[in-house]
Design a protein around this motif. Sequence first.
Motif, PDB file in Angstrom:
ATOM      1  N   LEU B  58      -3.628   7.227 -14.896  1.00  0.00           N
ATOM      2  CA  LEU B  58      -2.349   6.521 -14.808  1.00  0.00           C
ATOM      3  C   LEU B  58      -1.666   6.786 -13.469  1.00  0.00           C
ATOM      4  CD1 LEU B  58      -0.286   4.713 -16.202  1.00  0.00           C
ATOM      5  CD2 LEU B  58       0.728   6.747 -17.221  1.00  0.00           C
ATOM      6  N   ASN B  59      -1.635   8.046 -13.059  1.00  0.00           N
ATOM      7  CA  ASN B  59      -0.990   8.377 -11.793  1.00  0.00           C
ATOM      8  C   ASN B  59      -1.654   7.669 -10.615  1.00  0.00           C
ATOM      9  OD1 ASN B  59       1.193  10.087 -12.446  1.00  0.00           O
ATOM     10  ND2 ASN B  59      -0.238  11.730 -12.918  1.00  0.00           N
ATOM     11  N   ARG B  60      -2.976   7.692 -10.624  1.00  0.00           N
ATOM     12  CA  ARG B  60      -3.696   7.034  -9.543  1.00  0.00           C
ATOM     13  C   ARG B  60      -3.421   5.537  -9.539  1.00  0.00           C
ATOM     14  NH1 ARG B  60     -10.065   6.244  -8.358  1.00  0.00           N
ATOM     15  NH2 ARG B  60      -9.782   4.777 -10.068  1.00  0.00           N
ATOM     16  N   TYR B  61      -3.413   4.966 -10.740  1.00  0.00           N
ATOM     17  CA  TYR B  61      -3.168   3.521 -10.857  1.00  0.00           C
ATOM     18  C   TYR B  61      -1.796   3.150 -10.312  1.00  0.00           C
ATOM     19  CZ  TYR B  61      -2.700  -1.140 -12.843  1.00  0.00           C
ATOM     20  OH  TYR B  61      -2.509  -2.488 -12.995  1.00  0.00           O
ATOM     21  N   ILE B  62      -0.806   3.921 -10.712  1.00  0.00           N
ATOM     22  CA  ILE B  62       0.572   3.636 -10.297  1.00  0.00           C
ATOM     23  C   ILE B  62       0.724   3.768  -8.784  1.00  0.00           C
ATOM     24  CG2 ILE B  62       2.946   4.485 -10.414  1.00  0.00           C
ATOM     25  CD1 ILE B  62       2.347   5.251 -13.359  1.00  0.00           C
ATOM     26  N   GLU B  63       0.150   4.828  -8.232  1.00  0.00           N
ATOM     27  CA  GLU B  63       0.205   5.020  -6.776  1.00  0.00           C
ATOM     28  C   GLU B  63      -0.385   3.826  -6.045  1.00  0.00           C
ATOM     29  OE1 GLU B  63      -1.596   8.667  -5.295  1.00  0.00           O
ATOM     30  OE2 GLU B  63      -0.415   9.793  -6.770  1.00  0.00           O
ATOM     31  N   ASN B  64      -1.551   3.409  -6.505  1.00  0.00           N
ATOM     32  CA  ASN B  64      -2.236   2.292  -5.875  1.00  0.00           C
ATOM     33  C   ASN B  64      -1.416   1.005  -5.990  1.00  0.00           C
ATOM     34  OD1 ASN B  64      -4.573   1.361  -4.512  1.00  0.00           O
ATOM     35  ND2 ASN B  64      -5.184   0.287  -6.375  1.00  0.00           N
ATOM     36  N   ASP B  65      -0.856   0.817  -7.173  1.00  0.00           N
ATOM     37  CA  ASP B  65      -0.012  -0.336  -7.451  1.00  0.00           C
ATOM     38  C   ASP B  65       1.167  -0.387  -6.476  1.00  0.00           C
ATOM     39  OD1 ASP B  65       0.244  -2.400  -9.671  1.00  0.00           O
ATOM     40  OD2 ASP B  65       2.275  -1.571  -9.595  1.00  0.00           O
ATOM     41  N   GLU B  66       1.823   0.738  -6.320  1.00  0.00           N
ATOM     42  CA  GLU B  66       2.973   0.821  -5.419  1.00  0.00           C
ATOM     43  C   GLU B  66       2.544   0.505  -3.987  1.00  0.00           C
ATOM     44  OE1 GLU B  66       6.399   1.918  -6.105  1.00  0.00           O
ATOM     45  OE2 GLU B  66       5.733   1.246  -8.071  1.00  0.00           O
ATOM     46  N   ARG B  67       1.385   1.037  -3.614  1.00  0.00           N
ATOM     47  CA  ARG B  67       0.893   0.828  -2.260  1.00  0.00           C
ATOM     48  C   ARG B  67       0.698  -0.661  -1.986  1.00  0.00           C
ATOM     49  NH1 ARG B  67      -4.249   2.279  -2.116  1.00  0.00           N
ATOM     50  NH2 ARG B  67      -4.575   0.194  -1.244  1.00  0.00           N
ATOM     51  N   ILE B  68       0.121  -1.352  -2.965  1.00  0.00           N
ATOM     52  CA  ILE B  68      -0.128  -2.788  -2.792  1.00  0.00           C
ATOM     53  C   ILE B  68       1.180  -3.550  -2.617  1.00  0.00           C
ATOM     54  CG2 ILE B  68      -0.926  -4.857  -3.998  1.00  0.00           C
ATOM     55  CD1 ILE B  68      -3.150  -3.092  -5.228  1.00  0.00           C
ATOM     56  N   TYR B  69       2.165  -3.254  -3.460  1.00  0.00           N
ATOM     57  CA  TYR B  69       3.465  -3.926  -3.336  1.00  0.00           C
ATOM     58  C   TYR B  69       4.110  -3.592  -1.993  1.00  0.00           C
ATOM     59  CZ  TYR B  69       3.301  -5.270  -8.259  1.00  0.00           C
ATOM     60  OH  TYR B  69       2.963  -5.821  -9.462  1.00  0.00           O
ATOM     61  N   ASP B  70       4.014  -2.330  -1.599  1.00  0.00           N
ATOM     62  CA  ASP B  70       4.567  -1.941  -0.294  1.00  0.00           C
ATOM     63  C   ASP B  70       3.982  -2.806   0.811  1.00  0.00           C
ATOM     64  OD1 ASP B  70       6.202  -0.003  -1.257  1.00  0.00           O
ATOM     65  OD2 ASP B  70       4.881   1.688  -0.792  1.00  0.00           O
ATOM     66  N   GLU B  71       2.669  -2.888   0.806  1.00  0.00           N
ATOM     67  CA  GLU B  71       1.975  -3.648   1.855  1.00  0.00           C
ATOM     68  C   GLU B  71       2.403  -5.110   1.871  1.00  0.00           C
ATOM     69  OE1 GLU B  71      -2.289  -3.269   1.673  1.00  0.00           O
ATOM     70  OE2 GLU B  71      -2.166  -1.096   1.956  1.00  0.00           O
ATOM     71  N   ILE B  72       2.298  -5.744   0.707  1.00  0.00           N
ATOM     72  CA  ILE B  72       2.600  -7.172   0.624  1.00  0.00           C
ATOM     73  C   ILE B  72       4.018  -7.484   1.067  1.00  0.00           C
ATOM     74  CG2 ILE B  72       3.095  -9.010  -1.038  1.00  0.00           C
ATOM     75  CD1 ILE B  72       0.581  -8.445  -2.426  1.00  0.00           C
ATOM     76  N   PHE B  73       4.973  -6.763   0.497  1.00  0.00           N
ATOM     77  CA  PHE B  73       6.351  -7.146   0.770  1.00  0.00           C
ATOM     78  C   PHE B  73       6.832  -6.678   2.145  1.00  0.00           C
ATOM     79  CE2 PHE B  73       6.190  -7.802  -3.815  1.00  0.00           C
ATOM     80  CZ  PHE B  73       6.775  -9.055  -3.891  1.00  0.00           C
TER      81      PHE B  73
END
Lengths: 226, 226
Positions: B58-73
């Motif tokens: 879960l932690n890894r998933y959330i981190e990755n998820d945040e990273r993707i949103y950071d990049e896109i936006f």
Amino acid sequence: MRKGQETRNRILDVAEAAVLQKGFGGTSIEELIVETGITKSGFFYHFKDKNELAKALLNRYIENDERIYDEIFSRARDLMDDPLQSFLLGLKLLSELLADLPNGHPGCLVATVCYYERLFDREIQETNRNAVLAWRRRFGRMFREIMEVYTPREPVDVDQLADMVSSVLEGGIVLSKTLKEPNTLAEQVLMLRTFVKMLFLPAIESPLVAVRRDQIYGTAGGSDQL
Amino acid sequence: MRKGQETRNRILDVAEAAVLQKGFGGTSIEELIVETGITKSGFFYHFKDKNELAKALLNRYIENDERIYDEIFSRARDLMDDPLQSFLLGLKLLSELLADLPNGHPGCLVATVCYYERLFDREIQETNRNAVLAWRRRFGRMFREIMEVYTPREPVDVDQLADMVSSVLEGGIVLSKTLKEPNTLAEQVLMLRTFVKMLFLPAIESPLVAVRRDQIYGTAGGSDQL
DNA sequence: TGAAAACTGTACCGTGGGTACAGGAGGGGC
DNA sequence: GCCCCTCCTGTACCCACGGTACAGTTTTCA
């Protein structure tokens, strides 16, 4: 025969609550029979295996779900003649119903099955798919009716618009459950209502527009009646 | 030290794919070690039990998820100066990214945990809750920025609006997976984009706008610009 | 009253999660 | 060259759970 159905339903009641909280894999037959007050043999008399339990559970859930939508939107249809106003009222009624659930929405079995898919047979996956397609048809029908009278402010695909209703409901349930904020789901439904309202009710104000459309829809007072 | 992390990550990769398809309860440690090519003891060397695996996952998933949103936006922010245009572009980029996923979105671990909650400890449930709250803060921040420049056509709560983004994403994933239609998720994101656009970009065209606030709602003809 | 429906009880099997160790390969620091 | 630490393998075992098999018992209802 009647007794059998009764027991069967009791098992399904217990199973539904458990599955929505812990998933299928997390729900043991053992706990179901303890809570239902029957024996293991009794359980397997009603369902030959867990997959069959899932099947019955899902079918019952979908039927009930459809019944609720039927009731809400046909009630809204009785109260409002205009298809848009009727739909907006329906969403309002739905959000009230959701807000009144004592412990929040318990979860959607369709989503549970979706996140467990590979362990079920094709039949269950098809049932689940058909349930979502039925939502699409249901709301699509309503939006088509609306579009016979109103022109959307932005070009939208009817099926995608219909899916938006399902999306917000499914997503709202996940948010509500995860946050442990029962209200969130109801709020999301109202947000969706705002979307639909904006899409079909142009802001206006300008009487010039309405006149040419050979229909004038008037609403009185503040902007938040049903 | 490096070797250990590598194996650990391989386990997590295999586990994530399995869990998203079959849920936690439906994923056996046995199959994970077979596919990873290690032994049971090796597995328990890295994770003391299934709960710890879930936590790491879960932690890894959330981190990755945040990273993707950071990049896109942040990319969208670089390309557009206006906060609204930047957000709308971000949603477009997101929908394109989702549409390009070869087998559709594999599923969201936050939702998986949500539908499995009772079998995890408080810590995981809190992690999950915080992930959703982080989404709310992220999108809320963006909407607040937008609202410094634009006035929404309808009164909306910023947090609820932010939650709408999460709802549509989570719901869109469920629909997409259940229907086995990879496009559905991307379409739903674009639908959300339409919503945001309509909410903040006032209809246009009539300079008379707001002449009379005690309004006449009419339906306008073709009106499909941004 | 009798047959079918709706169970109970017992016994057993395979799989999976988990524990408990003992030991081995490989690399880095002394 | 040795030692220690990380990163595993191998073996053995326990219990919970899904599922099977089947014999026997109670309940229901025509």
